[in-house]
Design a protein around this motif. Sequence first.
Motif, PDB file in Angstrom:
ATOM      1  N   VAL A  68      54.741  44.274  36.437  1.00  0.00           N
ATOM      2  CA  VAL A  68      53.730  43.272  36.088  1.00  0.00           C
ATOM      3  C   VAL A  68      52.347  43.728  36.549  1.00  0.00           C
ATOM      4  N   GLY A  69      51.336  43.126  35.964  1.00  0.00           N
ATOM      5  CA  GLY A  69      49.972  43.459  36.357  1.00  0.00           C
ATOM      6  C   GLY A  69      48.982  42.670  35.540  1.00  0.00           C
ATOM      7  N   GLY A  70      47.726  42.776  35.914  1.00  0.00           N
ATOM      8  CA  GLY A  70      46.663  42.075  35.205  1.00  0.00           C
ATOM      9  C   GLY A  70      46.292  42.777  33.913  1.00  0.00           C
ATOM     10  N   ILE A  71      45.226  42.324  33.328  1.00  0.00           N
ATOM     11  CA  ILE A  71      44.840  42.780  31.991  1.00  0.00           C
ATOM     12  C   ILE A  71      44.627  44.292  31.933  1.00  0.00           C
ATOM     13  N   THR A 111      53.757  33.714  29.136  1.00  0.00           N
ATOM     14  CA  THR A 111      53.123  33.084  27.970  1.00  0.00           C
ATOM     15  C   THR A 111      52.443  34.116  27.073  1.00  0.00           C
ATOM     16  N   CYS A 112      52.407  35.385  27.492  1.00  0.00           N
ATOM     17  CA  CYS A 112      51.814  36.377  26.579  1.00  0.00           C
ATOM     18  C   CYS A 112      52.767  36.749  25.455  1.00  0.00           C
ATOM     19  N   ILE A 113      53.967  36.169  25.421  1.00  0.00           N
ATOM     20  CA  ILE A 113      54.862  36.366  24.264  1.00  0.00           C
ATOM     21  C   ILE A 113      54.310  35.647  23.033  1.00  0.00           C
ATOM     22  N   THR A 135      45.869  43.660  24.269  1.00  0.00           N
ATOM     23  CA  THR A 135      45.823  44.142  25.659  1.00  0.00           C
ATOM     24  C   THR A 135      47.158  44.025  26.392  1.00  0.00           C
ATOM     25  N   ASN A 136      48.095  43.250  25.844  1.00  0.00           N
ATOM     26  CA  ASN A 136      49.401  43.202  26.533  1.00  0.00           C
ATOM     27  C   ASN A 136      50.577  43.223  25.565  1.00  0.00           C
ATOM     28  N   LYS A 137      50.391  44.000  24.498  1.00  0.00           N
ATOM     29  CA  LYS A 137      51.410  44.049  23.458  1.00  0.00           C
ATOM     30  C   LYS A 137      52.750  44.586  23.968  1.00  0.00           C
ATOM     31  N   THR A 180      44.633  46.598  39.601  1.00  0.00           N
ATOM     32  CA  THR A 180      45.892  46.370  38.880  1.00  0.00           C
ATOM     33  C   THR A 180      46.340  44.908  38.849  1.00  0.00           C
ATOM     34  N   GLY A 181      45.734  44.062  39.688  1.00  0.00           N
ATOM     35  CA  GLY A 181      46.209  42.686  39.807  1.00  0.00           C
ATOM     36  C   GLY A 181      45.647  41.753  38.735  1.00  0.00           C
ATOM     37  N   HIS A 182      46.097  40.504  38.831  1.00  0.00           N
ATOM     38  CA  HIS A 182      45.612  39.468  37.912  1.00  0.00           C
ATOM     39  C   HIS A 182      44.292  38.886  38.413  1.00  0.00           C
ATOM     40  N   PHE A 183      43.707  38.055  37.587  1.00  0.00           N
ATOM     41  CA  PHE A 183      42.372  37.530  37.855  1.00  0.00           C
ATOM     42  C   PHE A 183      42.260  36.726  39.151  1.00  0.00           C
ATOM     43  N   ILE A 184      43.162  35.773  39.380  1.00  0.00           N
ATOM     44  CA  ILE A 184      42.948  34.887  40.544  1.00  0.00           C
ATOM     45  C   ILE A 184      43.066  35.672  41.854  1.00  0.00           C
ATOM     46  N   GLY A 185      44.020  36.588  41.939  1.00  0.00           N
ATOM     47  CA  GLY A 185      44.140  37.424  43.138  1.00  0.00           C
ATOM     48  C   GLY A 185      42.853  38.212  43.366  1.00  0.00           C
ATOM     49  N   ALA A 186      42.321  38.776  42.280  1.00  0.00           N
ATOM     50  CA  ALA A 186      41.072  39.554  42.376  1.00  0.00           C
ATOM     51  C   ALA A 186      39.903  38.644  42.764  1.00  0.00           C
ATOM     52  N   LEU A 187      39.914  37.443  42.220  1.00  0.00           N
ATOM     53  CA  LEU A 187      38.839  36.480  42.526  1.00  0.00           C
ATOM     54  C   LEU A 187      38.797  36.184  44.034  1.00  0.00           C
ATOM     55  N   PHE A 203      32.716  40.546  38.149  1.00  0.00           N
ATOM     56  CA  PHE A 203      33.903  40.121  37.412  1.00  0.00           C
ATOM     57  C   PHE A 203      33.888  40.733  36.016  1.00  0.00           C
ATOM     58  N   TRP A 204      35.061  40.680  35.366  1.00  0.00           N
ATOM     59  CA  TRP A 204      35.251  41.420  34.113  1.00  0.00           C
ATOM     60  C   TRP A 204      35.043  40.528  32.886  1.00  0.00           C
ATOM     61  N   GLY A 205      34.575  41.187  31.819  1.00  0.00           N
ATOM     62  CA  GLY A 205      34.468  40.516  30.528  1.00  0.00           C
ATOM     63  C   GLY A 205      33.299  39.546  30.477  1.00  0.00           C
ATOM     64  N   LYS A 208      34.146  33.945  29.412  1.00  0.00           N
ATOM     65  CA  LYS A 208      34.403  32.795  28.517  1.00  0.00           C
ATOM     66  C   LYS A 208      35.874  32.454  28.291  1.00  0.00           C
ATOM     67  N   PRO A 209      36.784  33.445  28.390  1.00  0.00           N
ATOM     68  CA  PRO A 209      38.194  33.092  28.121  1.00  0.00           C
ATOM     69  C   PRO A 209      38.671  31.970  29.045  1.00  0.00           C
ATOM     70  N   ARG A 210      39.619  31.222  28.532  1.00  0.00           N
ATOM     71  CA  ARG A 210      40.162  30.107  29.305  1.00  0.00           C
ATOM     72  C   ARG A 210      41.592  30.447  29.733  1.00  0.00           C
ATOM     73  N   ARG A 211      41.918  30.100  30.970  1.00  0.00           N
ATOM     74  CA  ARG A 211      43.256  30.373  31.486  1.00  0.00           C
ATOM     75  C   ARG A 211      43.734  29.198  32.325  1.00  0.00           C
ATOM     76  N   GLU A 212      45.049  29.016  32.329  1.00  0.00           N
ATOM     77  CA  GLU A 212      45.644  28.151  33.342  1.00  0.00           C
ATOM     78  C   GLU A 212      45.779  28.976  34.621  1.00  0.00           C
ATOM     79  N   LYS A 269      34.631  45.536  30.271  1.00  0.00           N
ATOM     80  CA  LYS A 269      36.056  45.221  30.476  1.00  0.00           C
ATOM     81  C   LYS A 269      36.508  44.183  29.438  1.00  0.00           C
ATOM     82  N   PRO A 270      37.801  44.246  29.044  1.00  0.00           N
ATOM     83  CA  PRO A 270      38.269  43.334  27.981  1.00  0.00           C
ATOM     84  C   PRO A 270      38.407  41.880  28.439  1.00  0.00           C
ATOM     85  N   ASP A 271      38.254  40.987  27.487  1.00  0.00           N
ATOM     86  CA  ASP A 271      38.456  39.547  27.726  1.00  0.00           C
ATOM     87  C   ASP A 271      39.932  39.163  27.588  1.00  0.00           C
TER      88      ASP A 271
HETATM   89  O1  GFB Z   1      44.638  37.548  34.834  1.00  0.00           O
HETATM   90  P1  GFB Z   1      44.240  38.623  33.911  1.00  0.00           P
HETATM   91  O2  GFB Z   1      44.186  40.009  34.467  1.00  0.00           O
HETATM   92  O3  GFB Z   1      45.205  38.698  32.668  1.00  0.00           O
HETATM   93  O4  GFB Z   1      42.762  38.308  33.333  1.00  0.00           O
HETATM   94  P2  GFB Z   1      45.363  37.967  31.235  1.00  0.00           P
HETATM   95  C1  GFB Z   1      42.377  37.042  32.925  1.00  0.00           C
HETATM   96  C2  GFB Z   1      40.937  37.041  32.494  1.00  0.00           C
HETATM   97  O5  GFB Z   1      40.108  37.201  33.668  1.00  0.00           O
HETATM   98  C3  GFB Z   1      40.500  38.142  31.517  1.00  0.00           C
HETATM   99  C4  GFB Z   1      39.105  38.148  33.411  1.00  0.00           C
HETATM  100  O6  GFB Z   1      39.611  37.600  30.579  1.00  0.00           O
HETATM  101  C5  GFB Z   1      39.779  39.122  32.427  1.00  0.00           C
HETATM  102  O7  GFB Z   1      38.805  39.906  31.758  1.00  0.00           O
HETATM  103  N1  GFB Z   1      38.645  38.739  34.682  1.00  0.00           N
HETATM  104  C6  GFB Z   1      37.408  38.596  35.228  1.00  0.00           C
HETATM  105  C7  GFB Z   1      39.383  39.493  35.522  1.00  0.00           C
HETATM  106  N2  GFB Z   1      37.312  39.277  36.372  1.00  0.00           N
HETATM  107  C8  GFB Z   1      38.539  39.840  36.587  1.00  0.00           C
HETATM  108  C9  GFB Z   1      39.036  40.658  37.642  1.00  0.00           C
HETATM  109  O8  GFB Z   1      38.370  41.009  38.604  1.00  0.00           O
HETATM  110  N3  GFB Z   1      40.357  41.034  37.533  1.00  0.00           N
HETATM  111  C10 GFB Z   1      41.144  40.659  36.488  1.00  0.00           C
HETATM  112  N4  GFB Z   1      42.428  41.068  36.456  1.00  0.00           N
HETATM  113  N5  GFB Z   1      40.665  39.897  35.458  1.00  0.00           N
HETATM  114  C11 GFB Z   1      47.756  38.827  31.504  1.00  0.00           C
HETATM  115  C12 GFB Z   1      48.615  39.864  30.856  1.00  0.00           C
HETATM  116  O9  GFB Z   1      46.659  38.674  30.714  1.00  0.00           O
HETATM  117  O10 GFB Z   1      48.426  37.591  31.584  1.00  0.00           O
HETATM  118  C13 GFB Z   1      49.904  39.958  31.523  1.00  0.00           C
HETATM  119  O11 GFB Z   1      47.925  41.089  30.852  1.00  0.00           O
HETATM  120  C14 GFB Z   1      50.522  38.630  31.876  1.00  0.00           C
HETATM  121  O12 GFB Z   1      50.730  40.624  30.656  1.00  0.00           O
HETATM  122  C15 GFB Z   1      49.541  37.591  32.368  1.00  0.00           C
HETATM  123  O13 GFB Z   1      51.179  38.100  30.758  1.00  0.00           O
HETATM  124  C16 GFB Z   1      50.140  36.219  32.468  1.00  0.00           C
HETATM  125  O14 GFB Z   1      45.564  36.512  31.391  1.00  0.00           O
HETATM  126  O15 GFB Z   1      44.298  38.349  30.287  1.00  0.00           O
END
Ligand code: GFB
Length: 311
Positions: A68-71, A111-113, A135-137, A180-187, A203-205, A208-212, A269-271
């Motif tokens: 597993v890993g972030g975007i 949920t990326c399925i 980005t996560n195909k 390599t991590g996800h957004f909230i950990g990096a935040l 921060f990346w992108g 504007k993207p919305r996430r839970e 960096k990608p959104d």
């Molecule tokens: O959490 P995240 O890495 O994954 O990124 P995804 C979520 C959003 O946060 C993206 C932005 O729009 C990122 O560009 N972002 C901003 C950052 N700053 C940062 C940062 O410092 N680090 C990271 N990592 N993101 C994942 C999938 O997609 O979702 C996985 O790649 C998995 O496969 C997971 O399914 C649930 O939400 O975009």
Amino acid sequence: MKKDDKIVVFGGNGMLGSSVVRRLQTQNLNNIITVSKGDRCDLLNQDRVNEFFKAEKPDYAFMVAGLVGGIQANNTRQADFLYQNAMMILHVLEALKNNSPNTKLLFTGSTCIYPRENPQPINENRFMMGPLEETNKGYAVAKGMGIIGCQLYRAQYGINAIAAMPTNMYGPNDNYNVETGHFIGALVIKMLNAKKTGESPTFWGTGKPRREAMYVDDCADALIYLMNNYNKPEIVNIGTGFDNSIREYVEIAQKLIGFVGEIKWDFSKPDGMYEKKTDISYLLSLMPEYKPRKFEQGLKDVLKADFNYDI
Ligand code: GFB
């Protein structure tokens, strides 16, 4: 699950796996075997997985292991994410069929399925209804294959395999590597560091993207509930039902941690997906008491748990 039942948690050292173990223990379920990378049961090796199930014949198996890993990790290692995640669940299903068909399996996807674009919130019936996010195909195809695997081994061999789809998570034991991590950990790491040094975090992108953002223990509780109460082939979303833009999360963390300086954005960096709010009405119909904590609370909880930072 009863007191003496043998429970295996694959991926027991990871953020979600370790949370499942902690939450099982709070229910006095202590006959737990955790399997992690480097252990005797290498999930990438069918023989090892067969031997494991032959020897242990567990009553329950939580399959929360995976690469597993972030975007960025997903986007740059698509082949690894495809191969490893696909092989791991196939090996487990095949080993169950041959060696321990009475073990109940819970498989976690993601949920990326779901397709790149969806009516919001995303209902379970959106699975396989459109093109995937680029980005996560690899990860999404592997996890989707895992879902179909659970359904087909149930239909053909009677394996009681269920599948849950967690949304984006954070919490104790997260991967705090900012590459390599996800957004909230990096935040959390970037904001704590900014507060300490006074330097602007990047921060990346576009923001504007919305996430839970789901606190991992809330997810673990739902998984344990489903293991106890759910026996159907249909997938179940585990989300929060509320979301924020990335920019809003940054503002919330900034306020809570108390960093007053400038925030920078790296637009190279990608959104990723624009939005993916999950429809959790199916889960709520099964588990009416499910009540995931708000982000502000979860952020305080993780700051305390992992950084001894009391707010
Ligand atoms: O959490 P995240 O890495 O994954 O990124 P995804 C979520 C959003 O946060 C993206 C932005 O729009 C990122 O560009 N972002 C901003 C950052 N700053 C940062 C940062 O410092 N680090 C990271 N990592 N993101 C994942 C999938 O997609 O979702 C996985 O790649 C998995 O496969 C997971 O399914 C649930 O939400 O975009």
